[in-house]
Design a protein around this motif. Structure first.
Motif: not given
Length: 262
Positions: A62-91
């Motif tokens: 990361x260029x700046x540890x306080x502003x780390x960009x995260x992008x979460x995507x699905x390919x076309x046709x993937x099953x729908x997501x209802x919920x998602x947890x974003x986890x940073x193990x060592x925080x």
């Protein structure tokens, strides 16, 4: 205005991070994740990694540890997501946020910026409509993000807290035919680990805890967050735009409420 422009630019640049990320920073073995998995996702079973359902991109270093960009995507046709947890193990508080998503955001293309406090796996665990869980993630080299000084003076923080900006653009490539919404909210999102640069006293934790975004009467996404979402949070998301105004409802840990319609 310059800070706002920079914030948008940082997040919108995130797709470029995907280049050869598959090779450079896959998830690493994590004893911390082994310890917290049950409490985070309610099962000790490791969710499968399935690139046909869920992908996560984040920079190897990361260029700046306080502003780390995260992008979460699905390919076309993937099953729908209802919920998602974003986890940073060592925080200090590993669960950065828990999201729900409306059908208008499927297939998912969602970006946010987070704080990373130490070299860590950064993972997204999605719950699908049929109840199955899948996971995606990256190993990110960053340190000190949760204690990094705030970017503005306390006076500026109080004057602008709760201000929101929103803009839309036409999607391109895989997002063609959809709108790209970018929402920014002015809030210091104090982590409780930062110090006031004048008094050197620790600043108590104070952050946006809940967020709800709709268009018309259709839900786009909700967030229940902890200390790891970056200062002045920015959210970028692709959606099939129903008719009606985009409305935002935000509440922080001090009970302040902000509502805005765009």
């Amino acid at each position: 205005m310059k800070a706002l422009t920079l914030a948008f630019a940082l997040l919108l640049a995130a797709p470029a991070l995907a280049e050869d990320a598959e090779i450079r920073n896959p998830l690493q073995p994590s004893p911390t994740w082994d310890d917290i998995r049950l409490s985070v996702i309610g099962t000790d079973d490791e969710p499968p990694l399935d690139a046909g359902v869920l992908l996560l991109d984040a920079p190897p270093r990361a260029d700046n540890p306080a502003f780390v960009p995260v992008r979460i995507t699905q390919p076309e046709g993937a099953p729908a997501i209802t919920a998602l947890a974003l986890v940073i193990d060592q925080n200090p508080a590993p669960v950065a946020a828990e999201f729900t998503f409306g059908k208008a955001l499927m297939p998912l293309d969602f970006e946010v910026r987070v704080r990373v406090d130490a070299y860590s796996d950064l993972r997204a665990i999605a719950t699908l409509e049929d109840g199955r869980k899948v996971m995606a993630g990256r190993f990110v080299k960053a340190s000190g993000g949760c204690a990094a000084p705030a970017g503005k003076s306390m006076d500026d923080v109080r004057k602008t807290m709760g201000e929101m900006r929103y803009r839309t653009a036409a999607g391109e490539g895989e997002d063609a035919g959809r709108d790209i919404g970018t929402l920014m909210i002015r809030h210091p999102n104090f982590s409780g680990l930062q110090r006031d640069q004048l008094t050197l006293l620790t600043i108590p934790a104070e952050f946006i805890q809940t967020l709800e975004v709709k268009q018309g009467d259709q839900p786009l996404f909700t967030m229940d967050a902890g200390i790891s979402i970056s200062e002045d949070p920015v959210f970028r998301f692709a959606y099939g735009a129903p008719e009606g105004a985009v409305t935002v409802h935000a509440q922080d840990t001090e009970g302040r409420v902000w509502d805005k319609s765009f």
